[in-house]
Design a protein around this motif. Structure first.
Motif, PDB file in Angstrom:
ATOM      1  N   LEU A 182       0.634  -1.204  -0.098  1.00  0.00           N
ATOM      2  CA  LEU A 182      -0.154  -0.055  -0.069  1.00  0.00           C
ATOM      3  C   LEU A 182       0.962   1.407   0.080  1.00  0.00           C
ATOM      4  O   LEU A 182       1.673   1.507   1.096  1.00  0.00           O
ATOM      5  N   ARG A 183       0.752   2.045  -1.104  1.00  0.00           N
ATOM      6  CA  ARG A 183       1.645   3.303  -1.175  1.00  0.00           C
ATOM      7  C   ARG A 183       1.228   4.189  -0.358  1.00  0.00           C
ATOM      8  O   ARG A 183       0.116   4.477  -0.185  1.00  0.00           O
ATOM      9  N   GLN A 184       2.005   4.990   0.226  1.00  0.00           N
ATOM     10  CA  GLN A 184       1.770   6.344   1.488  1.00  0.00           C
ATOM     11  C   GLN A 184       2.047   7.322   0.559  1.00  0.00           C
ATOM     12  O   GLN A 184       2.826   7.599  -0.202  1.00  0.00           O
ATOM     13  N   VAL A 185       1.194   8.379   1.080  1.00  0.00           N
ATOM     14  CA  VAL A 185       1.537  10.041   0.359  1.00  0.00           C
ATOM     15  C   VAL A 185       1.403  11.095   1.444  1.00  0.00           C
ATOM     16  O   VAL A 185       0.736  10.822   2.362  1.00  0.00           O
ATOM     17  N   LEU A 186       2.372  11.948   1.637  1.00  0.00           N
ATOM     18  CA  LEU A 186       2.362  13.038   2.411  1.00  0.00           C
ATOM     19  C   LEU A 186       1.326  13.895   1.864  1.00  0.00           C
ATOM     20  O   LEU A 186       1.386  14.372   0.846  1.00  0.00           O
ATOM     21  N   CYS A 187       0.158  14.359   2.718  1.00  0.00           N
ATOM     22  CA  CYS A 187      -0.961  15.132   2.202  1.00  0.00           C
ATOM     23  C   CYS A 187      -1.155  16.364   3.181  1.00  0.00           C
ATOM     24  O   CYS A 187      -0.999  16.518   4.505  1.00  0.00           O
ATOM     25  N   SER A 199       9.503  22.380   0.608  1.00  0.00           N
ATOM     26  CA  SER A 199      10.473  21.871  -0.465  1.00  0.00           C
ATOM     27  C   SER A 199      11.532  21.061   0.129  1.00  0.00           C
ATOM     28  O   SER A 199      12.020  20.505  -0.836  1.00  0.00           O
ATOM     29  N   SER A 200      11.550  20.687   1.380  1.00  0.00           N
ATOM     30  CA  SER A 200      12.459  19.870   1.821  1.00  0.00           C
ATOM     31  C   SER A 200      11.989  19.120   3.099  1.00  0.00           C
ATOM     32  O   SER A 200      11.064  19.738   3.623  1.00  0.00           O
ATOM     33  N   LEU A 260      -3.164  17.998  -1.398  1.00  0.00           N
ATOM     34  CA  LEU A 260      -2.547  18.184  -2.254  1.00  0.00           C
ATOM     35  C   LEU A 260      -1.236  17.044  -1.785  1.00  0.00           C
ATOM     36  O   LEU A 260      -0.905  16.989  -0.565  1.00  0.00           O
ATOM     37  N   ALA A 261      -0.351  16.564  -2.562  1.00  0.00           N
ATOM     38  CA  ALA A 261       0.796  15.883  -2.392  1.00  0.00           C
ATOM     39  C   ALA A 261       1.922  16.674  -1.931  1.00  0.00           C
ATOM     40  O   ALA A 261       2.402  17.714  -2.630  1.00  0.00           O
ATOM     41  N   VAL A 262       2.491  16.443  -0.826  1.00  0.00           N
ATOM     42  CA  VAL A 262       3.765  17.189  -0.395  1.00  0.00           C
ATOM     43  C   VAL A 262       4.958  16.433  -0.391  1.00  0.00           C
ATOM     44  O   VAL A 262       5.039  15.070  -0.357  1.00  0.00           O
ATOM     45  N   LEU A 263       6.066  17.062  -0.924  1.00  0.00           N
ATOM     46  CA  LEU A 263       7.246  16.548  -1.145  1.00  0.00           C
ATOM     47  C   LEU A 263       7.266  15.215  -2.221  1.00  0.00           C
ATOM     48  O   LEU A 263       7.710  14.010  -1.437  1.00  0.00           O
ATOM     49  N   PRO A 264       6.577  15.356  -3.142  1.00  0.00           N
ATOM     50  CA  PRO A 264       6.447  14.186  -4.113  1.00  0.00           C
ATOM     51  C   PRO A 264       7.758  13.412  -4.578  1.00  0.00           C
ATOM     52  O   PRO A 264       7.481  12.050  -5.040  1.00  0.00           O
TER      53      PRO A 264
END
Length: 295
Positions: free
Chosen positions: A161-166, A179-180, A254-258
């Motif tokens: 299961l892929r995770q994403v920072l939102c 940005s970092s 929105l995805a953070v730090l993709p």
């Protein structure tokens, strides 16, 4: 239990008409059958059969006793048939535990076809982001995500299961561009309480790795609650990508730090350790394997 066995032997002798025929039906020797009948008569302290060199006939007490024994034998046969049905076809109550995030379409898409195909199957769903005791809660099958600790259970790896920072646009408007990874400790972190055991690990371009200790401003034991606070613009959270796909597509999140990826989470199907699983569990495992993480 020995007395029940003797009753079954007695009923078979009466049905087959002789000790020899009963022995063949039961896979016993004629002397063993005769011994079982003798012990039954000794325990009941009454004669059940008239024995002659040519045939066996029931005594009055034996005829009365046979009717009860025949009922016991029939109930045993029905019980065996019921077990065979449970083994060979999905029926009865199927109890499944899963994380809260699976409460929407993923689980229904996987299991609705199974329910439509088998009218005798009933489904009970329990949603918890915290792990529960499968034996105590009589769970047939559980979906678990992340680290597995209990080696007494049987685990089947289903996928990753892929995770994403939102983050919501409203929060990003207040915080400014991110940005970092080094900026994250100074921002509002929203976390699932079951995931607070270690640092957030992010892997960036070229295999560079960042390990961040983040103190949550909001934490909860339910991923949907954490997601709602994220949508409300209260901070940043880590979310399973399939569960927020629509929000990301619509721009609500929105995805953070993709370019920096958190580790994926293993998804497992968990069952209690048994010698043989009933058909309802086998069919459910196959349905979940085929459809749960599709797309």
């Amino acid at each position: 239990m020995e007395q029940l066995k003797r009753m079954a032997v007695f009923a078979t002798v009466v049905e087959r008409g002789s000790m020899v025929a009963a022995a063949e039906a039961l896979g016993m020797t004629a002397s063993a059958v005769s011994q079982q009948i003798r012990r039954l008569e000794e325990s009941t302290r009454i004669s059940l059969l008239h024995r002659t060199t040519r045939k066996l006939t029931l005594t009055e007490a034996g005829a009365t006793f046979y009717r009860s024994c025949a009922q016991v034998l029939e109930l045993a046969r029905e019980a065996e048939q019921r077990l065979a049905e449970l083994r060979d076809a999905p029926m009865g109550e199927l109890r499944i535990a899963a994380p809260v995030g699976f409460a929407g379409r993923p689980l229904s898409d996987a299991l609705a076809p199974l329910l439509r195909a088998h009218d005798g199957l009933r489904l009970s769903l329990l949603f918890h982001d915290e792990q529960i005791d499968l034996i105590e809660q009589r769970i047939d099958l559980a979906i678990r995500v992340g680290r597995l600790d209990d080696s007494s259970l049987v685990a089947r790896h289903l996928g990753e299961l892929r995770q994403v920072l939102c983050v919501a646009p409203a929060y990003l408007a207040r915080s400014g561009p991110i940005s970092s990874p080094g900026q994250l400790p100074g921002l509002d972190w929203l976390a699932l309480s079951s995931g607070l055991n270690g640092p957030l690990v992010l892997r960036g371009p070229g295999g560079v790795e960042e390990r961040l200790r983040l103190e949550p401003r909001v934490c909860g034991n339910n991923i949907l609650a954490v997601r709602q606070f994220t949508l409300a613009g209260m901070g940043i959270s880590l979310q399973p990508e399939p569960e927020v796909r629509d929000e990301l597509a619509s721009g609500r999140l929105l995805a953070v730090l993709p370019d920096w990826q958190p580790p994926s989470l293993g998804v497992y199907l968990i069952t209690p350790r048994r010698k043989a699983q009933p058909a309802k569990v086998r069919y459910a495992i196959e349905a979940l394997r085929q459809r749960l993480l599709r797309g």
